[in-house]
Motif scaffolding. Structure first.
Motif, PDB file in Angstrom:
ATOM      1  N   CYS A  98      15.176   1.441   4.106  1.00 24.33           N
ATOM      2  CA  CYS A  98      15.824   1.046   5.370  1.00 24.33           C
ATOM      3  C   CYS A  98      14.996  -0.015   6.101  1.00 24.33           C
ATOM      4  CB  CYS A  98      16.026   2.272   6.260  1.00 24.33           C
ATOM      5  SG  CYS A  98      17.237   3.453   5.627  1.00 24.33           S
ATOM      6  N   PHE A  99      13.678   0.176   6.077  1.00 21.90           N
ATOM      7  CA  PHE A  99      12.798  -0.785   6.741  1.00 21.90           C
ATOM      8  C   PHE A  99      12.894  -2.155   6.073  1.00 21.90           C
ATOM      9  CE2 PHE A  99       8.721  -2.900   7.303  1.00 21.90           C
ATOM     10  CZ  PHE A  99       8.563  -2.834   8.679  1.00 21.90           C
ATOM     11  N   ASP A 100      12.974  -2.177   4.747  1.00 25.61           N
ATOM     12  CA  ASP A 100      13.064  -3.449   4.033  1.00 25.61           C
ATOM     13  C   ASP A 100      14.361  -4.177   4.373  1.00 25.61           C
ATOM     14  OD1 ASP A 100      12.059  -5.316   1.968  1.00 25.61           O
ATOM     15  OD2 ASP A 100      13.851  -4.662   0.894  1.00 25.61           O
ATOM     16  N   ARG A 101      15.475  -3.425   4.409  1.00 25.80           N
ATOM     17  CA  ARG A 101      16.751  -4.055   4.776  1.00 25.80           C
ATOM     18  C   ARG A 101      16.711  -4.577   6.218  1.00 25.80           C
ATOM     19  NH1 ARG A 101      18.917   0.368   1.824  1.00 25.80           N
ATOM     20  NH2 ARG A 101      19.291   1.496   3.771  1.00 25.80           N
ATOM     21  N   LEU A 102      16.115  -3.778   7.107  1.00 24.96           N
ATOM     22  CA  LEU A 102      16.017  -4.198   8.504  1.00 24.96           C
ATOM     23  C   LEU A 102      15.162  -5.458   8.639  1.00 24.96           C
ATOM     24  CD1 LEU A 102      16.499  -3.607  11.525  1.00 24.96           C
ATOM     25  CD2 LEU A 102      14.437  -2.195  11.490  1.00 24.96           C
ATOM     26  N   ARG A 103      14.071  -5.520   7.894  1.00 27.94           N
ATOM     27  CA  ARG A 103      13.190  -6.679   7.955  1.00 27.94           C
ATOM     28  C   ARG A 103      13.916  -7.941   7.504  1.00 27.94           C
ATOM     29  NH1 ARG A 103      10.826 -10.386   4.242  1.00 27.94           N
ATOM     30  NH2 ARG A 103      11.254  -8.742   2.717  1.00 27.94           N
ATOM     31  N   ARG A 104      14.713  -7.826   6.419  1.00 28.27           N
ATOM     32  CA  ARG A 104      15.430  -8.995   5.929  1.00 28.27           C
ATOM     33  C   ARG A 104      16.469  -9.482   6.955  1.00 28.27           C
ATOM     34  NH1 ARG A 104      14.332  -9.687   0.551  1.00 28.27           N
ATOM     35  NH2 ARG A 104      13.378  -7.896  -0.522  1.00 28.27           N
ATOM     36  N   MET A 112      16.099 -14.271  13.118  1.00 27.15           N
ATOM     37  CA  MET A 112      15.034 -15.031  13.776  1.00 27.15           C
ATOM     38  C   MET A 112      15.043 -16.492  13.338  1.00 27.15           C
ATOM     39  SD  MET A 112      13.364 -13.190  15.926  1.00 27.15           S
ATOM     40  CE  MET A 112      11.848 -14.101  16.109  1.00 27.15           C
ATOM     41  N   ASP A 113      15.322 -16.727  12.048  1.00 23.33           N
ATOM     42  CA  ASP A 113      15.395 -18.106  11.574  1.00 23.33           C
ATOM     43  C   ASP A 113      16.489 -18.880  12.290  1.00 23.33           C
ATOM     44  OD1 ASP A 113      13.321 -17.601   9.861  1.00 23.33           O
ATOM     45  OD2 ASP A 113      14.594 -17.253   8.105  1.00 23.33           O
ATOM     46  N   VAL A 114      17.643 -18.226  12.463  1.00 22.95           N
ATOM     47  CA  VAL A 114      18.754 -18.880  13.175  1.00 22.95           C
ATOM     48  C   VAL A 114      18.382 -19.126  14.635  1.00 22.95           C
ATOM     49  CG1 VAL A 114      21.145 -18.618  13.921  1.00 22.95           C
ATOM     50  CG2 VAL A 114      20.478 -17.911  11.614  1.00 22.95           C
ATOM     51  N   HIS A 165      15.365 -19.436  16.005  1.00 25.41           N
ATOM     52  CA  HIS A 165      14.356 -20.486  16.154  1.00 25.41           C
ATOM     53  C   HIS A 165      14.969 -21.877  16.001  1.00 25.41           C
ATOM     54  CE1 HIS A 165      10.962 -17.480  15.006  1.00 25.41           C
ATOM     55  NE2 HIS A 165      11.275 -17.427  16.291  1.00 25.41           N
ATOM     56  N   ALA A 166      15.897 -22.002  15.067  1.00 26.78           N
ATOM     57  CA  ALA A 166      16.551 -23.296  14.890  1.00 26.78           C
ATOM     58  C   ALA A 166      17.324 -23.688  16.151  1.00 26.78           C
ATOM     59  CB  ALA A 166      17.476 -23.252  13.675  1.00 26.78           C
ATOM     60  N   LYS A 167      18.050 -22.710  16.730  1.00 25.19           N
ATOM     61  CA  LYS A 167      18.796 -22.977  17.966  1.00 25.19           C
ATOM     62  C   LYS A 167      17.845 -23.329  19.113  1.00 25.19           C
ATOM     63  CE  LYS A 167      22.999 -22.227  16.469  1.00 25.19           C
ATOM     64  NZ  LYS A 167      24.001 -23.328  16.439  1.00 25.19           N
ATOM     65  N   GLN A 168      16.723 -22.625  19.190  1.00 21.87           N
ATOM     66  CA  GLN A 168      15.768 -22.903  20.260  1.00 21.87           C
ATOM     67  C   GLN A 168      15.203 -24.309  20.151  1.00 21.87           C
ATOM     68  OE1 GLN A 168      13.003 -19.661  19.853  1.00 21.87           O
ATOM     69  NE2 GLN A 168      13.994 -18.443  21.433  1.00 21.87           N
ATOM     70  N   ARG A 169      14.850 -24.705  18.916  1.00 25.37           N
ATOM     71  CA  ARG A 169      14.328 -26.061  18.743  1.00 25.37           C
ATOM     72  C   ARG A 169      15.369 -27.104  19.124  1.00 25.37           C
ATOM     73  NH1 ARG A 169      11.986 -23.555  14.123  1.00 25.37           N
ATOM     74  NH2 ARG A 169      13.742 -24.235  12.826  1.00 25.37           N
ATOM     75  N   GLU A 170      16.615 -26.822  18.773  1.00 24.25           N
ATOM     76  CA  GLU A 170      17.683 -27.768  19.110  1.00 24.25           C
ATOM     77  C   GLU A 170      17.873 -27.859  20.624  1.00 24.25           C
ATOM     78  OE1 GLU A 170      22.490 -28.342  18.244  1.00 24.25           O
ATOM     79  OE2 GLU A 170      21.340 -26.787  17.202  1.00 24.25           O
ATOM     80  N   LEU A 171      17.828 -26.704  21.316  1.00 19.07           N
ATOM     81  CA  LEU A 171      18.017 -26.701  22.767  1.00 19.07           C
ATOM     82  C   LEU A 171      16.868 -27.401  23.479  1.00 19.07           C
ATOM     83  CD1 LEU A 171      19.396 -23.082  23.340  1.00 19.07           C
ATOM     84  CD2 LEU A 171      20.645 -25.234  23.547  1.00 19.07           C
ATOM     85  N   VAL A 172      15.642 -27.164  23.006  1.00 22.01           N
ATOM     86  CA  VAL A 172      14.494 -27.813  23.617  1.00 22.01           C
ATOM     87  C   VAL A 172      14.593 -29.334  23.478  1.00 22.01           C
ATOM     88  CG1 VAL A 172      11.998 -28.147  23.425  1.00 22.01           C
ATOM     89  CG2 VAL A 172      12.953 -25.840  23.390  1.00 22.01           C
ATOM     90  N   HIS A 173      15.016 -29.784  22.282  1.00 23.80           N
ATOM     91  CA  HIS A 173      15.141 -31.229  22.072  1.00 23.80           C
ATOM     92  C   HIS A 173      16.241 -31.805  22.959  1.00 23.80           C
ATOM     93  CE1 HIS A 173      16.286 -34.989  20.044  1.00 23.80           C
ATOM     94  NE2 HIS A 173      15.005 -35.061  19.717  1.00 23.80           N
ATOM     95  N   LEU A 174      17.387 -31.120  23.079  1.00 23.43           N
ATOM     96  CA  LEU A 174      18.479 -31.612  23.915  1.00 23.43           C
ATOM     97  C   LEU A 174      18.088 -31.641  25.383  1.00 23.43           C
ATOM     98  CD1 LEU A 174      21.560 -29.831  22.288  1.00 23.43           C
ATOM     99  CD2 LEU A 174      20.950 -32.257  22.157  1.00 23.43           C
ATOM    100  N   ALA A 175      17.235 -30.694  25.811  1.00 26.62           N
ATOM    101  CA  ALA A 175      16.844 -30.628  27.220  1.00 26.62           C
ATOM    102  C   ALA A 175      15.849 -31.707  27.593  1.00 26.62           C
ATOM    103  CB  ALA A 175      16.256 -29.251  27.532  1.00 26.62           C
ATOM    104  N   THR A 176      15.142 -32.254  26.616  1.00 24.24           N
ATOM    105  CA  THR A 176      14.072 -33.205  26.933  1.00 24.24           C
ATOM    106  C   THR A 176      14.311 -34.600  26.368  1.00 24.24           C
ATOM    107  OG1 THR A 176      12.828 -32.444  24.984  1.00 24.24           O
ATOM    108  CG2 THR A 176      12.343 -31.381  27.096  1.00 24.24           C
TER     109      THR A 176
END
Length: 607
Positions: free
Chosen positions: A384-390, A396-398, A400-411
């Motif tokens: 269960c822990f392995d499935r949860l981690r995946r 988190m990957d999605v 982080h990508a959205k955060q980087r995009e928002l930071v770039h658009l804001a600045t």
């Protein structure tokens, strides 16, 4: 074959705990003894804290009494009313001898001053402590102190009242030995025979010396804490945490000991806490804190005084009793330990693997060691822990990508990809700080396109957007990699040039920008010329703030555009031009006035 589950293993381990029941009675006696010792030590500590607080308040009251004695001297009002601190004055010299005597007999006094109401709070008599001796300040060295709170607030008091200042570090100019020392100021009004307040007497007290004298008879294992009415540490076992407000970082007792908050809310006057009952709030210590007012009660001045004693010293007797109890249950503990080792190896190994995987959630090597093939509860938990981690890693990957995009658009500007105004202001403020530190200059170039509106109107917004993108690329090609170019909006761009080269290079770069923007553009088969007007402002000559540099560069750009397009102008040159115009206007006005006066004199004989 079904292996025993975790429930069976825990049942066996809990059965072994019964062996330790024989130590429960001894442990209870040990805890009761510890509690009794800590309570007695706490009450003793609280009593000592209250006595120390009374001594501090009494010492401050004595200083106030000295100030009242000096203020009530008959010649004090006469000198405050009639003297200006210059020349000879017998009454002033007699008072000065009295002030000098007070300084000699009170080594904790840093300054004693007589300050007049008139002459903007001029010091008339002033003695400072300088090293091991006294320094009298006279004549033109006397200063006007009417702007300080300890003067104008004391002048507003009725005779007999005592002003008590906040405890602070003395940074007044020319303070001799008092400069940089923690100081408490007490003042009292000087009144004439009619009851009118004509001056004040102010005594500066060396708080460090006063506290050192008060702490001299405390036990060596006591730790002393002292704060002002806001909670800033004035005394602390760690000297680096004292007077943090004077070094730009406030260290508050409410943050270090949260239990003291009621003292500052004035809902409680004393606090007693120990690390035995509340280990998070008093780790390894017994603490007592009291709130103690001092000075004039109307001034709402108080201190928070605290004493601490190591819990280890308090519990030394209980530890002896604990040693004997340990010996009594030692035999049973050996048996329990042997059983615990056997079962701990079976239980803790998979738990350690899971803990390691949890602390290295996204490390593949940590996942490889998980007991995924086990058939008991540990195996189910691992899978269960392995499935949860995946799943978490994917989310988190999605994210982080959205955060980087928002930071770039804001600045950044969406059309040109250049930094926007917000990011440019941040870079400019950082550049100003760095230039100040290195004692270097920088330059700001405000670039406004001259014919962009005609291009937009003639060829449409889509062509205009393409022109802006090409202009952005050309600006980056002209500039060095260390320079910054941003789009403020519309057809306005801004350039930042840093380093020692900024003063000399600004005009050359402005010229290159105009040259490259004057080159013909071809968009969708249409030829067009953009051109630009540029205003230049420089740090530190033109301004010391980011907003003013932008405004000055903007003003220079508009002046350049008004004088003819495709030009650049420094803000410094603009100011010089305006000064020359004003000077010429003044000379012309003076010439006209002279002609009118001459014409008037010639007209008088004719009349």
């Amino acid at each position: 074959m079904i292996r025993p589950g975790l429930t069976v293993k825990l049942s066996v381990l809990l059965a072994c705990i019964g062996v330790l029941a024989s130590g429960a009675t001894g442990y209870y006696a040990y805890r009761a003894n510890r509690t009794m010792l800590v309570n007695e030590a706490g009450h003793s500590l609280l009593t000592s804290t209250e006595l120390l607080g009374q001594r501090f308040s009494s010492s401050i009251d004595d200083v106030g009494a000295d100030a009242q004695v000096l203020a009530s001297l008959p010649s004090a009002a006469e000198v405050a009313q009639t003297d200006d601190g210059l020349g000879k004055n017998a009454a002033r010299e007699q008072l000065a001898q009295v002030y000098s005597s007070f300084m000699i007999h009170h080594p904790e006094y840093l300054q004693i001053r007589l300050i007049a109401r008139q002459h903007y709070g001029l010091e008339l008599i002033r003695f400072d402590r300088d090293g091991d001796g006294l320094a009298r300040v006279q004549g033109n060295s006397l200063q006007e102190k009417g702007q300080f709170a300890y003067v104008f607030e004391t002048l507003a008091f009725s005779p007999g009242r005592i002003y008590t200042s906040p405890i602070s570090v003395n940074h007044e100019y020319g303070a001799h030995g008092a400069e940089g020392k923690p100081t408490l100021r007490l003042g009292t009004p000087v009144a004439n025979a009619g009851g009118e307040v004509v001056g004040v007497v102010v005594i500066d007290v060396d708080l460090a010396g006063l506290l050192k004298r008060l702490q001299s008879d405390l036990p060596s294992d006591y730790q002393v804490y002292l704060t002002n009415e806001w909670g800033d540490f004035l005394v602390h076992p760690d000297a680096s945490k004292t007077f943090g407000f004077d070094r730009g970082r406030r260290v508050l007792i409410q943050d270090s000991f949260s239990v003291t908050k009621p003292l500052f809310e004035q809902s409680q006057s004393e606090i007693l806490v120990n690390g035995l009952v509340k280990p998070k709030q008093a780790a390894g210590q017994v603490l007592a804190f009291v709130r103690r007012p001092f000075g004039d009660s109307a001034g709402n001045r108080f201190i928070v005084l605290g004493l601490a004693k190591p819990l280890e010293d308090v519990l030394s007797g209980a530890n002896l009793l604990g040693d004997r109890i340990v010996r009594m249950v030692l035999v049973f503990s050996v048996l329990a330990l042997a059983l615990a080792v056997l079962f701990a190896r079976a239980l803790t190994k998979p738990l350690h693997l899971l803990a390691h995987a949890a602390t290295h959630l996204f490390a593949e090597h940590a996942m490889e060691t998980l007991p995924l093939k086990r058939t008991d509860e540990i195996g189910v938990l691992a899978r269960c822990f392995d499935r949860l981690r995946r799943e978490i890693k994917s989310q988190m990957d999605v994210l982080h990508a959205k955060q980087r995009e928002l930071v770039h658009l804001a600045t950044h500007d969406g059309l040109t990809g250049l930094p926007n105004r917000m990011l440019f202001i941040q870079k400019l403020e950082s550049a100003i700080d760095e230039a100040t530190r290195r004692q270097e200059g920088l330059a700001v170039l405000f670039v406004d396109l001259d014919r962009f509106k005609q291009i937009n109107d003639q060829f449409g917004h889509s062509i205009g957007d393409k022109v802006l993108a090409v202009v952005a690329r050309r600006l980056k090609q002209v500039l060095c990699t260390a320079d910054v170019v941003a789009r403020l909006g519309g057809d306005e761009f801004i350039v930042l040039i840093e380093g020692p080269r900024s003063v000399e290079a600004a005009q050359a770069i402005a010229s290159r920008i105009m040259d490259t923007l004057n080159e013909t553009l071809v968009m969708d088969g249409q030829s067009m010329n953009v051109g630009a007007s540029i205003g230049i402002s420089q740090f530190p000559d033109d301004s010391g703030t980011a907003e003013e540099l932008l405004l000055n560069a903007d003003a220079a750009m508009y002046a350049a555009k008004s004088g003819g397009r495709c030009a650049y102008l420094r803000y410094h040159d603009l100011l010089e031009t305006r000064r020359r115009e004003q000077h010429a206007q003044q000379e012309e006005a003076q010439a006209r006035a002279g002609k009118d006066a001459t014409a008037g004199r010639e007209a008088e004989p004719m009349a």
